[in-house]
Enzyme design. Structure first.
Site, PDB file in Angstrom:
ATOM      1  N   ASP A 172      -6.151   7.496  40.918  1.00 16.06           N
ATOM      2  CA  ASP A 172      -6.529   7.366  42.320  1.00 16.06           C
ATOM      3  C   ASP A 172      -6.205   5.960  42.827  1.00 16.06           C
ATOM      4  OD1 ASP A 172      -8.132   8.472  44.661  1.00 16.06           O
ATOM      5  OD2 ASP A 172      -9.257   6.636  44.234  1.00 16.06           O
ATOM      6  N   GLU A 221      -1.356   8.004  42.396  1.00 16.15           N
ATOM      7  CA  GLU A 221      -1.431   8.266  43.839  1.00 16.15           C
ATOM      8  C   GLU A 221      -0.839   7.077  44.590  1.00 16.15           C
ATOM      9  OE1 GLU A 221      -4.424   9.005  47.593  1.00 16.15           O
ATOM     10  OE2 GLU A 221      -5.065   7.783  45.914  1.00 16.15           O
TER      11      GLU A 221
END
Ligand SMILES: *[C@@H]1O[C@H](CO)[C@@H](O)[C@H](O)[C@H]1NC(C)=O
Ligand SMILES: *[C@@H]1O[C@H](CO)[C@@H](O)[C@H](O)[C@H]1NC(C)=O
Ligand SMILES: *[C@@H]1O[C@H](CO)[C@@H](O)[C@H](O)[C@H]1NC(C)=O
Ligand SMILES: *[C@@H]1O[C@H](CO)[C@@H](O)[C@H](O)[C@H]1NC(C)=O
Ligand SMILES: CC(=O)N[C@H]1CO[C@H](CO)[C@@H](O)[C@@H]1O
Length: 500
Positions: free
Chosen positions: A209, A246
């Site tokens: 993330d 990401e």
């Protein structure tokens, strides 16, 4: 003379960190957003394993802040308070059991991993395992982290920073979330220990993330300290975890995806945006004949690709023009194209219904997640959409498994939004996103015989519940896809789900 048709097994040649290590013949993962561990274990056994899914991306596994002031929003799970494995999805024992049960039926687990930051500053201070934090002290005693484990000086990323200042994007706070300093040996050790613990429990990899908010050099050190995947869970010896980072990059920001591809795979956000636009009628399908790097996409082997994800289906994180379950005909078209086309490592989204973008998963009044119920027709209830259980979607997962690493051949289009192509001699797919019927004799490349369209129905014994396609001696077949049909796709393949 009968010819035995075998589906090709997927052959994957990938660099370290870019190989999902799917079980043989499996090619796609699903994000079971906010699902509970016990439910995922059951779903692996009763549905995902038998239907040929390769893996599940699970929501963050470590303890997060409980944010009651927003009625327990989904995004509280992106606000870690410790690395203990206790969330609304379940505890460590349940997580370990899920990973084992899913691996046993050939389904890998990938963990959404949050280590760019800890929590924001809230009135609430308590996590899902009872840990507390003191924001003014940058104090997270359950790790423990203190002030020196976060970037100094404290600063907050502004909108302009994304276009000028890579250092601020990486050193300042994302939305006020306390920004960890991954340059610190101590911080790296906490992160590596957390991830290695998950590897020891049998996971196959990680979504990273907010990777663009961290320095590639720090990430590289962290990745290289990870253990090999556990042979106890059936991974080959020496296998590195699959890592997909990401990085939202549409091509005009200070931080580039190209800084991250030398490390591991990267989420390809252009993929879903372009396909969503086209299936929404804002571009023609005919142009997708050269879909891939010619469109500015990442190299196929570097890309984790998807139509929507949990952020952009809510209009954030590069959203706005993204198809979701809310436009089912166009959405199934885009998903079918993703799964029919050889590009990338595709991920299917599986959602719960929402109108409020902050809303957490279906829950009871105490904030406990309510499980998806399973209806007799395979669909889900209790507020869960379960796109992965739509026959048009899981049917295309089987299609992708069957066609393996074949190339796109025999591209056909009508200069507009009617297209068709073959995948070697293993599969054929057609799309009609025009507002007039497709009625053509097309080359399917499949061996002579009868096939059931897996979109309008499927195979039932020796007959088709939907369209039946008869492929002639020359590989050609009459293909009809009316503009007003329920779906805009027709797909047949050489596997048992389609061939009569
Ligand atoms: C945070 O720490 C400060 C300084 O020690 C203390 O005054 C304050 O009460 C603490 N806040 C909480 C919520 O514990
Ligand atoms: C991973 O496996 C390879 C090949 O067996 C070995 O050389 C390497 O040391 C292992 N790495 C780790 C971190 O255990
Ligand atoms: C697909 O096309 C590429 C590039 O032309 C070629 O190198 C490769 O061998 C083809 N793969 C198959 C399975 O035919
Ligand atoms: C498809 O085209 C053929 C030949 O023009 C025609 O006979 C047939 O009625 C058409 N079918 C449909 C469903 O439009
Ligand atoms: C190449 C081709 O088949 N083009 C067709 C696209 O669709 C229109 C309308 O049905 C046809 O007139 C074209 O022949």
């Amino acid at each position: 003379m009968f010819r035995l048709i075998l589906c090709l097994a997927a052959l994957t040649v990938a660099l370290a960190y870019k190989n999902p290590h799917y079980a043989s013949g499996r090619t796609a993962m699903v994000h079971l957003f906010e699902w509970k561990w016990d439910d995922i274990a059951a779903e692996c056994e009763r549905f995902l394993g038998p239907r040929g899914f390769g893996g599940v991306q699970v929501s963050p596994v470590n303890e997060n802040l409980e944010i009651w002031s927003f009625q327990r929003p989904w995004w509280e799970r992106y606000q870690p308070i410790s690395y203990r494995l206790i969330t609304r999805s379940g505890n460590e024992q349940q997580f370990a059991s899920m990973v084992r049960r899913c691996n046993n039926v050939g389904v890998r687990i990938y963990v959404d991993t949050v280590f760019n930051h800890m929590t924001g500053t809230w009135n609430e201070h308590t996590g899902t395992d009872g840990s507390t934090a003191n924001y003014s002290q940058w104090s997270y005693p359950s790790v423990p982290y203190g002030r020196n484990d976060f970037n100094i000086p404290q600063c907050v990323i502004s909108g302009d920073d994304y276009y000028c200042c890579a250092d601020r994007v990486r050193n300042c706070e994302l939305n006020g979330l306390k920004d960890l300093y991954q340059g610190s040996e101590y911080v790296r050790t906490q992160i590596v220990n957390f991830m290695n613990h998950l590897i020891s429990l049998g996971v196959a990899g990680f979504r990273i993330d907010a990777a663009k908010h961290m320095w590639p050099g720090d990430l590289s050190v962290i990745y290289d300290r990870l253990h090999n995947l556990s042979t106890t869970y059936g991974f080959p010896s020496g296998a590195r975890p699959f890592i997909y980072q990401e990085v939202i990059d549409f091509g005009y920001e200070a931080v580039s995806r190209d800084e991250y591809t030398p490390l591991a795979a990267v989420t390809e956000f252009k993929f879903g945006r372009e396909l969503s636009r086209a299936f929404n009628g804002k571009n023609r399908l005919r142009w997708f004949y050269n879909w891939g790097t010619s469109w500015g996409l990442l190299a196929s082997s570097d890309a984790l690709n998807f139509i929507d994800n949990h952020d952009n289906q809510r209009g954030s994180g590069g959203g706005g023009d993204i198809l979701t379950y809310k436009q089912p005909k166009q959405y199934k078209g885009a998903i079918a194209f993703m799964l029919a086309h050889p590009y990338g490592w595709p991920r299917v989204m599986s959602s719960y219904a929402f109108t409020n973008n902050d809303a957490g998963p279906p829950m009871d009044s105490s904030g406990n997640t309510v499980s998806a119920s399973i209806n007799p027709d395979n669909s889900c209830g209790n507020g869960w959409i379960c796109e992965h259980r739509w026959s048009q979607i899981y049917g295309m997962v089987a299609f992708r498994n069957c066609v393996g690493n074949t190339n796109v051949t025999n591209w056909w289009d009508n200069n507009s939004n009617q297209i068709a192509f073959c995948r070697g001699n293993q599969g054929f797919v057609a799309f009609n996103n025009d507002n007039w019927d497709l009625n053509q004799t097309l080359q399917t490349c499949l061996p002579t015989g009868s096939y059931c369209d897996i979109i309008s129905g499927g195979k039932s014994g020796n007959s088709c519940t939907g369209k039946r396609i008869n492929v002639g001696w020359d590989g050609r077949a009459s293909i009809i896809l009316g503009a007003n049909e329920y779906d805009m796709v027709l797909a047949i393949h050489a596997g048992i789900e389609s061939r009569l």
